[in-house]
Design an enzyme around this catalytic site. Structure first.
Site, PDB file in Angstrom:
ATOM      1  N   TYR A 151       6.005 -15.633  -4.024  1.00 41.66           N
ATOM      2  CA  TYR A 151       6.066 -14.468  -3.139  1.00 41.66           C
ATOM      3  C   TYR A 151       5.578 -13.198  -3.848  1.00 41.66           C
ATOM      4  CZ  TYR A 151       8.120 -10.768  -0.227  1.00 41.66           C
ATOM      5  OH  TYR A 151       8.302  -9.644   0.545  1.00 41.66           O
ATOM      6  N   TYR A 208       7.388  -1.759  10.202  1.00 39.35           N
ATOM      7  CA  TYR A 208       8.815  -1.700   9.886  1.00 39.35           C
ATOM      8  C   TYR A 208       9.610  -1.222  11.113  1.00 39.35           C
ATOM      9  CZ  TYR A 208       6.803  -1.905   5.191  1.00 39.35           C
ATOM     10  OH  TYR A 208       6.095  -2.265   4.086  1.00 39.35           O
ATOM     11  N   LYS A 244       2.270 -10.528   4.427  1.00 34.01           N
ATOM     12  CA  LYS A 244       3.153 -11.332   5.293  1.00 34.01           C
ATOM     13  C   LYS A 244       2.412 -11.840   6.534  1.00 34.01           C
ATOM     14  CE  LYS A 244       7.327  -8.754   3.956  1.00 34.01           C
ATOM     15  NZ  LYS A 244       8.241  -7.677   4.363  1.00 34.01           N
ATOM     16  N   VAL A 264       4.301  -1.459   1.311  1.00 35.25           N
ATOM     17  CA  VAL A 264       4.829  -0.341   0.527  1.00 35.25           C
ATOM     18  C   VAL A 264       3.871   0.181  -0.552  1.00 35.25           C
ATOM     19  CG1 VAL A 264       7.292  -0.779   0.905  1.00 35.25           C
ATOM     20  CG2 VAL A 264       6.118  -1.889  -1.009  1.00 35.25           C
ATOM     21  N   SER A 313       3.571  -5.922   1.809  1.00 35.56           N
ATOM     22  CA  SER A 313       3.969  -6.572   3.071  1.00 35.56           C
ATOM     23  C   SER A 313       2.807  -6.949   3.990  1.00 35.56           C
ATOM     24  CB  SER A 313       4.923  -5.671   3.850  1.00 35.56           C
ATOM     25  OG  SER A 313       6.243  -5.944   3.461  1.00 35.56           O
TER      26      SER A 313
HETATM   27  N1  GLU Z   1       6.847  -7.015  -2.240  1.00 29.71           N
HETATM   28  C1  GLU Z   1       7.594  -6.104  -1.441  1.00 29.71           C
HETATM   29  C2  GLU Z   1       9.022  -6.538  -1.273  1.00 29.71           C
HETATM   30  O1  GLU Z   1       9.269  -7.653  -0.924  1.00 29.71           O
HETATM   31  C3  GLU Z   1       6.924  -5.935  -0.123  1.00 29.71           C
HETATM   32  C4  GLU Z   1       7.645  -4.918   0.705  1.00 29.71           C
HETATM   33  C5  GLU Z   1       6.769  -4.202   1.665  1.00 29.71           C
HETATM   34  O2  GLU Z   1       5.591  -3.944   1.443  1.00 29.71           O
HETATM   35  O3  GLU Z   1       7.361  -3.861   2.706  1.00 29.71           O
HETATM   36  O4  GLU Z   1       9.926  -5.795  -1.499  1.00 29.71           O
END
Ligand code: GLU
Length: 307
Positions: free
Chosen positions: A191, A243, A66, A261, A63
């Site tokens: 993604y 989060y 992002k 994560v 994430s």
């Molecule tokens: N690739 C992970 C997903 O989309 C990233 C989630 C994360 O790191 O919060 O589930």
């Protein structure tokens, strides 16, 4: 202010919390991580780096990517266009939650840090093919980190691609509501590669430094993104970067940060330095338990809270 010795001491202290966490395994390849690993690097504008722990280990961004994809699309398209497809409000829900999507009108994801919003952002990466779009993102990451060697883990990307059923369902919802209009498998391909970009905590700290310096790389002397884009990204880090623990994190630690994560945390202390951390043991919200402890120790010892 801080020394390597102090940082090593903090790492030792924080590692004790690894036993209360658990590595993510819903993406099967991430389940191989060692929960006891912990590394940190701090990058300052004069180019000095202080680090501690297993700093040569490479970990995927998940994430954390992002915030980087958001910086790229904001730079490419501008605020107005991007925020037509994704909102600016924190949700208080887990990152992959589907629940709020039906509650808001018009149906657009509440922010770019939850998966639905991140998928809408990745959709906006310019390029004629998945390969070209991924290449553009990778070049941007390499520039931010000042490291042309950065690449992605094919194993982690494949592992997520094969198991990302919930993210696919988010994509179909977004497609139904006109937020995205591309082939879902292509977007998932892009993604999952984006999330699998891998680097060391030193690379991550240098990216944090660029955000801390308002989008300018002080070492290369280059403005990589407009200051306003860096400001928007840091604001999202504060409001939704950790989060649904972002509120508590803001109170206890008070540094703009984004976690993933894989156990990574990218943090930016405005005007001062960038921090990169990897510690795969996660708490129940998906944040690195040892990484959060480490940041708490740093923030409290050196009064780093921006508030
Ligand atoms: N690739 C992970 C997903 O989309 C990233 C989630 C994360 O790191 O919060 O589930």
């Amino acid at each position: 202010m801080y020394t390597k010795l102090e940082l090593e001491q903090f790492v030792k202290q924080a590692k004790q919390y690894a036993r209360y966490g658990k590595v993510a395994d819903y993406i099967p390849a991430l389940g191989k991580a060692n929960p006891n690993d912990l590394s940190i690097a701090i990058y300052t504008p004069d180019g000095s780096v202080i680090d501690a722990g297993d700093t040569t280990d490479k970990v995927t961004l998940q994430s954390i990517s992002k915030i980087i994809a958001l910086a790229l699309v904001l730079t490419d398209h501008g605020e107005k266009k991007v925020f037509q497809k994704v909102g600016m409000e924190p949700t208080g829900d887990p990152f992959h939650s589907i629940a709020k999507l039906e509650e808001v009108q018009p149906a657009k994801p509440l922010n770019p840090m939850i998966n639905a919003g991140a998928l809408a952002v990745t959709h906006m990466i310019n390029g004629a093919s998945v390969e070209e779009r991924f290449w553009r993102l990778l070049q941007f990451v390499r520039k931010l980190a000042g490291n042309p060697e950065i690449s992605y883990s094919k194993e982690v990307a494949k592992s997520e691609f094969e198991t990302a059923f919930l993210n696919r369902s988010l994509c179909y919802f977004l497609k139904q509501h006109g937020i995205i209009n591309e082939d879902v498998e292509e977007l998932m391909d892009l993604y999952t590669k984006q999330c699998a970009i891998e680097m060391t905590c030193v690379d991550l700290a240098r990216i944090g430094l660029v955000f801390a310096m308002d989008g300018r790389d002080p070492l290369a002397g280059e403005q990589i993104m407009p200051p306003d884009v860096a400001r928007i990204c840091k604001t999202f880090m504060v409001t939704c970067g950790m989060y649904n623990a972002s509120g508590e994190f803001a109170i206890k630690i008070g540094i703009p940060a984004k976690s993933g994560v894989s156990g990574g945390i990218l943090a930016s202390v405005p005007g001062r330095f960038g921090i990169g951390i990897f510690g795969p043991a996660l708490d129940d919200k998906g944040n690195s338990i040892t990484g959060m402890k480490l940041l708490e120790l740093l923030s409290q010892t050196y009064s780093l809270s921006i508030f």
